[in-house]
Design a protein around this motif. Sequence first.
Motif, PDB file in Angstrom:
ATOM      1  N   MET A 208     -12.359  28.641   0.966  1.00  0.00           N
ATOM      2  CA  MET A 208     -13.088  28.910  -0.268  1.00  0.00           C
ATOM      3  C   MET A 208     -12.307  29.856  -1.183  1.00  0.00           C
ATOM      4  O   MET A 208     -12.565  29.920  -2.376  1.00  0.00           O
ATOM      5  N   SER A 209     -11.407  30.588  -0.639  1.00  0.00           N
ATOM      6  CA  SER A 209     -10.732  31.592  -1.456  1.00  0.00           C
ATOM      7  C   SER A 209      -9.580  31.003  -2.277  1.00  0.00           C
ATOM      8  O   SER A 209      -8.980  31.698  -3.062  1.00  0.00           O
ATOM      9  N   ASN A 210      -9.315  29.705  -2.064  1.00  0.00           N
ATOM     10  CA  ASN A 210      -8.210  29.124  -2.818  1.00  0.00           C
ATOM     11  C   ASN A 210      -8.653  28.466  -4.124  1.00  0.00           C
ATOM     12  O   ASN A 210      -7.941  27.651  -4.680  1.00  0.00           O
ATOM     13  N   LEU A 211      -9.858  28.840  -4.591  1.00  0.00           N
ATOM     14  CA  LEU A 211     -10.340  28.266  -5.844  1.00  0.00           C
ATOM     15  C   LEU A 211      -9.514  28.802  -7.018  1.00  0.00           C
ATOM     16  O   LEU A 211      -9.287  29.998  -7.129  1.00  0.00           O
ATOM     17  N   THR A 212      -9.072  27.905  -7.870  1.00  0.00           N
ATOM     18  CA  THR A 212      -8.408  28.364  -9.095  1.00  0.00           C
ATOM     19  C   THR A 212      -9.068  27.710 -10.294  1.00  0.00           C
ATOM     20  O   THR A 212      -9.430  26.533 -10.268  1.00  0.00           O
ATOM     21  N   PHE A 213      -9.222  28.511 -11.292  1.00  0.00           N
ATOM     22  CA  PHE A 213      -9.898  28.029 -12.501  1.00  0.00           C
ATOM     23  C   PHE A 213      -9.145  28.490 -13.737  1.00  0.00           C
ATOM     24  O   PHE A 213      -8.388  29.448 -13.686  1.00  0.00           O
ATOM     25  N   ASN A 214      -9.362  27.803 -14.817  1.00  0.00           N
ATOM     26  CA  ASN A 214      -8.797  28.231 -16.106  1.00  0.00           C
ATOM     27  C   ASN A 214      -9.919  28.350 -17.133  1.00  0.00           C
ATOM     28  O   ASN A 214     -10.117  27.464 -17.965  1.00  0.00           O
TER      29      ASN A 214
ATOM     30  N   ASP B 152     -24.189  39.680  -8.346  1.00  0.00           N
ATOM     31  CA  ASP B 152     -23.052  39.589  -9.261  1.00  0.00           C
ATOM     32  C   ASP B 152     -21.892  38.937  -8.547  1.00  0.00           C
ATOM     33  O   ASP B 152     -21.666  39.208  -7.359  1.00  0.00           O
ATOM     34  N   GLY B 153     -21.146  38.115  -9.263  1.00  0.00           N
ATOM     35  CA  GLY B 153     -19.981  37.490  -8.670  1.00  0.00           C
ATOM     36  C   GLY B 153     -19.207  36.742  -9.723  1.00  0.00           C
ATOM     37  O   GLY B 153     -19.309  37.078 -10.918  1.00  0.00           O
TER      38      GLY B 153
ATOM     39  N   GLY C  95     -14.558  31.108 -11.860  1.00  0.00           N
ATOM     40  CA  GLY C  95     -13.609  32.106 -12.339  1.00  0.00           C
ATOM     41  C   GLY C  95     -14.124  33.005 -13.439  1.00  0.00           C
ATOM     42  O   GLY C  95     -13.383  33.800 -14.001  1.00  0.00           O
ATOM     43  N   VAL C  96     -15.408  32.905 -13.751  1.00  0.00           N
ATOM     44  CA  VAL C  96     -15.991  33.710 -14.825  1.00  0.00           C
ATOM     45  C   VAL C  96     -17.007  34.670 -14.214  1.00  0.00           C
ATOM     46  O   VAL C  96     -17.814  34.260 -13.373  1.00  0.00           O
TER      47      VAL C  96
ATOM     48  N   SER D 188     -16.831  31.903  -4.696  1.00  0.00           N
ATOM     49  CA  SER D 188     -16.387  32.309  -3.374  1.00  0.00           C
ATOM     50  C   SER D 188     -16.717  33.764  -3.079  1.00  0.00           C
ATOM     51  O   SER D 188     -16.533  34.236  -1.973  1.00  0.00           O
ATOM     52  N   ASP D 189     -17.201  34.493  -4.067  1.00  0.00           N
ATOM     53  CA  ASP D 189     -17.395  35.932  -3.834  1.00  0.00           C
ATOM     54  C   ASP D 189     -18.857  36.332  -3.685  1.00  0.00           C
ATOM     55  O   ASP D 189     -19.187  37.510  -3.723  1.00  0.00           O
TER      56      ASP D 189
END
Lengths: 205, 1000, 99
Positions: free
Chosen positions: A1-7, B793-794, B798-799, B777-778
């Motif tokens: 799950m920690s390998n998520l990448t987003f832009n 909160d997380g 990516g936002v 993931s957080d």
Amino acid sequence: MSNLTFNPVMQSPLHHFNLKTKQQHVDGSKGVWANEMPLLGYISLRGNAQNALFTKAAKKALGFALPILPCSLISTSWGCIYLLSPDEWLLVCDRELRTELQQKLEAALVGIHSQVIDNSGGFTTVFVQGKNASDVLHHCTVYDLNALTIGKVVGTTFGKTSVFLHQHNNGYKVIFRRSFADYIWRYLERSALPYDFGIANLGSS
Amino acid sequence: MSSRVIHKHSRVDFSKPLSFTFDGKIYQGFAGDTLASALLANGVKTIARSFKYGRPRGIVGAWAEEPNALVQVDVGARTTPDLKATQVELYDGLVAARTSGWPSLAFDLKSLGGRFSRFMPAGFYYKTFKWPNKFWPIYENIIRRAAGYGKSPIEPDTETYDHKHHHVDVLVVGGGANGLLSALLAARSGLKVLLVDDQSELGGYLLSMPNVTIGNLYARDWVAKIITELSNSPNVTLLERTTAFALHDMNMIQAVELVQDHLPHHERKPEQRRERMHRIRAKQVILATGAFERPLVFGNNDLPGIMTVSALTTYFNRYGVSCGKNAIILTSNDLAYQGVADLAEGGMNITLIDTRANINPLWAARFAKLGVTIYPGYGIDQALGSNAVTGAKLVKLDSIKMSASINCDIIASSGGLSPTVHLFCHDGGRPQWKDNVLAFVVSATGRANAGIYCVGAVTGVFGLQESLSATCETITEMLAALNKKVESDDLSFNTDEINCSPAHAIFRIPTTAKAFVDFQNDVAVTDVELAVRENYRSIEHIKRYTALGFGTDQGKLSNVNGFAIAAEMLGKTIPEVGTTTYRPAYTPVSFGALAGAHVGDTFEPRRYTAIQAAHNSRNASYETVGQWMRPWYFPKPVEDIHAAVNRECLAARNNVGILDASTLGKIDIRGKDVREFLNRIYTNAWNQLAPGKCRYGLMLNEAGMVMDDGVTACISDTHFLMTTTTGGAAGVMSWLEKWHQTEWPELEVYMTSVTDHWTTAALVGPKSREVLAKLCSDIDLSKDAFKFMDWRDGTVAGVPARVFRISFSGELAYEINVDASYGHYVWEELLKAGAEFGITPYGTETMHVLRAEKGFIIVGQETDGSVTPFDLDMAWAVSMKKPYSFIGKRSLARSDTARTDRKQLVGLLTDDPNFVLKEGAQLINSDNITPPVPMLGHVTSSYYSAFLGRSIAMGFVIDGIKRRSDEGNNIVYAWADGKAVKVKIASSVFFDAEGARHDV
Amino acid sequence: MFVINCPHCNEPREEEEFHYEGEAFIARPAEPETQTDAEWGDYLFMKKNPKGWHWEMWGHSAGCRKLFVVKRNTANHAIDGAWTLTEARAAYDAEMAKI
């Protein structure tokens, strides 16, 4: 799950008008020029202006004393501070400076009755200039723009909604809430039509 | 016969001929003409048929006072009904038509009735078309058709309008001699001046009096000189074609500018407005509104070819139109004399009938030279002619002795001037009758403390020289009050006028022929007589009974004559009778001008969320909620609303759905007293809610009625985030501020709206956790780490995000909040992540069905301001033990509110699972609908639930909670569409009462 | 369409910027629970409706969002003053003392 990448991509409230693709170099050919100043940082600050602890702490965090006269604003090295109400300020800065500013304020105001809120997603600013700028705004607002001297910011009407207005670089800044952006831009465009309206490349203004 | 008179004073440009059409016939006019002047020049005499009797009518006035010449101008979307031909500027290609005369102008059906006009007195309609009631629509149809009046356009308006706000030191209304002088003097003192004038050219009546000199200048040169100076003053704005039509509190004047209507179609610019409404806030208002000449009332005075002297003079001098060769002038005063002299000099044969026995010798000598025949002490008993005037029968007034008849082709009369006092009276000012000028006038400085000054004819000063001097004094006084000095040394007000001798107080000449007071409404002297005979005493009642002063001209010519005649019949003086009330608007104003920019997509603010573009791309159908545009449902091709909603509901219950919930109000509340503040505002208790937790809250007004609800989260002990209903957000924000500012300023809390900052996506359904896990993931999303009614909160996609595990559907659900700048991006990421689970965006309709299946209320749908929490069976949300008496608490104990047999919210089930009750249907006890039928309540929400495979509904029933569990007494009937449908009272929670579905 | 001087923004503004908040100085009873239904009903529903001078609350909705007190003549819309909530009480009490 920690390998998520987003832009992640941001969109300003007037994104759907594609103003960037329509903008032109400002010259004397149009009566009115306007454009959005997109994606700035907006921080709402509430506190008691009579409380010296609060004003001192805010000054320390911001590097500038809060304006406390009715309807006043000050320009700072990092942006602008608007007094909206005797106990309410709006800080406007570049988006990148927002978090630092917010954190500094919150740190300085620990234990002092106040409220600091990142409201950056909730506002935008439109800059209106040109020889007919005040004519056009007089179609939009009931406020007497002759009374809007430099250093003054007012909350007033715009069509059937409300905005904050102040003079800026021989023009006016109009600050308003995101959800009203479509209405306000259309209202502005419609009002500006008889004066010839251009989307300005605002450059650094 | 009419003809053109080409002379140097004319304001018409004979080098610019224009063609126009009236009633299908093509005519020629010139630039500078009005439609009226051009029609007169073409010999068109009859232009209308009268309202009641269908009598032929011609042009009487020259401007806004005109009662008869109502015309339909232009065609299609631009057509405008009931414009006064006297105010329509001619342009090339103008198309106009009569508005009255049915079936035609030459033959009007009503004229047959006119012969029996004694049968159609005042109050005729009231008395005749009374019974039976149900026939009134038929009567109305016939009356309206016969009466005439124009047609409204039926196409959408293709032109635009706007409003402009002005803030000035001085507003001058009227661009005649005294208005121009006032503007000049005010401008010279440096004040910001705005002058509005309703005509196409400044100058007012001076344009009709070219031979008068002021100082050493002819009137038009004097006007031109002042206009030049005003135009060169940066502090002055001049607005022509702009009618100030209303004066409101504190000198707010509304004025409408006709921007383009005077231009030929091809010269009108699409980017320019058709009309503009100016809203002018003026520190000082100078009313220089002038006066209208009123006619004298005599027999058959409504024949085409009879007008006022000022109109005849104006057509001659200003427009170069001679309305006849042989004119009879009837006057009671000297004010008409200058015009008479001009007409005689211009070659018209004039017979002057003056009601006064003695003629001012200076004028008598001048008239003798001009060959004017004078009848002193005479009047006109009646005009002669059938379709147009051909002569007049004179009467010697001291003996009421009939005299010879004289032939003529035009009659013009003058009964004196009626000042245009309208604006002065709109906000409560009253005019005063002045006997020496026979007019209701206003005081020059009587309302100076309100910043209202009056100059010129409106004050009853009718002489030009006298009025200019008086204006200078008035403006001097105004400027002195502002610590400014008048600069008038270079101005001379000397004119070559001959001083007036006293006017004769006469308004009508007694006659046995039909004599009209009000042309537009066909009110004759006998109608006023009848009203008085039938015991109407107040002029306001006489007005309404006779229709005197009604209509588009609002009695500008007729009122004073009507008041005077009523006074005579009542045996009172004119001031004792007084005037009717002057109300805005002074002249008719178009709906377009009133609406301004508030049309189309700027009609009302439409608020959009940051995800709008995404909804558009998915074919959302919208509904407005408050000012918000919310997706209602997302139809796929060939789906109707029912198919779409069924599909959306099943997706949310079986897999995963997603809803844009950004419109909910969000208020950030901070301070050490925030828990106490919430305790006072909400019905439930907030002391124990731990950071990281949320709670549903109910908000009452002080009368104990539910006003809002929503989930509030505890961010920290001193920081909460409240959500409100979409429509209630602004109201709740003011509500909180109101209580804090007025009653509890000692509570340390600040609240700020953050509604617009957050985009909220509600991810709903059994698969929602799996979807969210792909983007986040957080946050530990496991059932026990992130419980129902928790928030965390997380980051999502990516936002930075704040995620609430709350549910308005009863399903496992997450509400994901991000900075709205990222809203669209995050929404699309959620849809991408959910694609493998069949994620389905849904709208408010599905939201409503999902919540109804669970029995959740919607404030504003289940509630209407008369519903308590107990009525909603929501006692669980009310904490009666809190120390402070929360808002609305005391009212819950009021005798009426505390009744146990109030209407209460229950579930409703029909026998037929496919029958969906009508929302709003009345609930009754049996299907016997013989009155009286006691009303038990009504259906508030009703849907077809695809998930349950049947219809469900909620509604209020008296004593419903008790009846719900009383098997023998749980049947009611829903009455709608002429049918009573049997309904069983049930629990409003239609499934999963234990909440197992969200607890996963 | 009158003009109100907002005591917080300290300048006259058009009526469109404001909203009406009803009669001023209706204090919430300190102990609602001890009020009779009639007393509570008075507080809730019974408002003055004078023809003439009226002390009322207005909110500067388009401006500073503060509530304040205006003394307005309901018959002719004349305005005799506008005060912040804190200042207003003294002005009101002083006038009531004169009556």
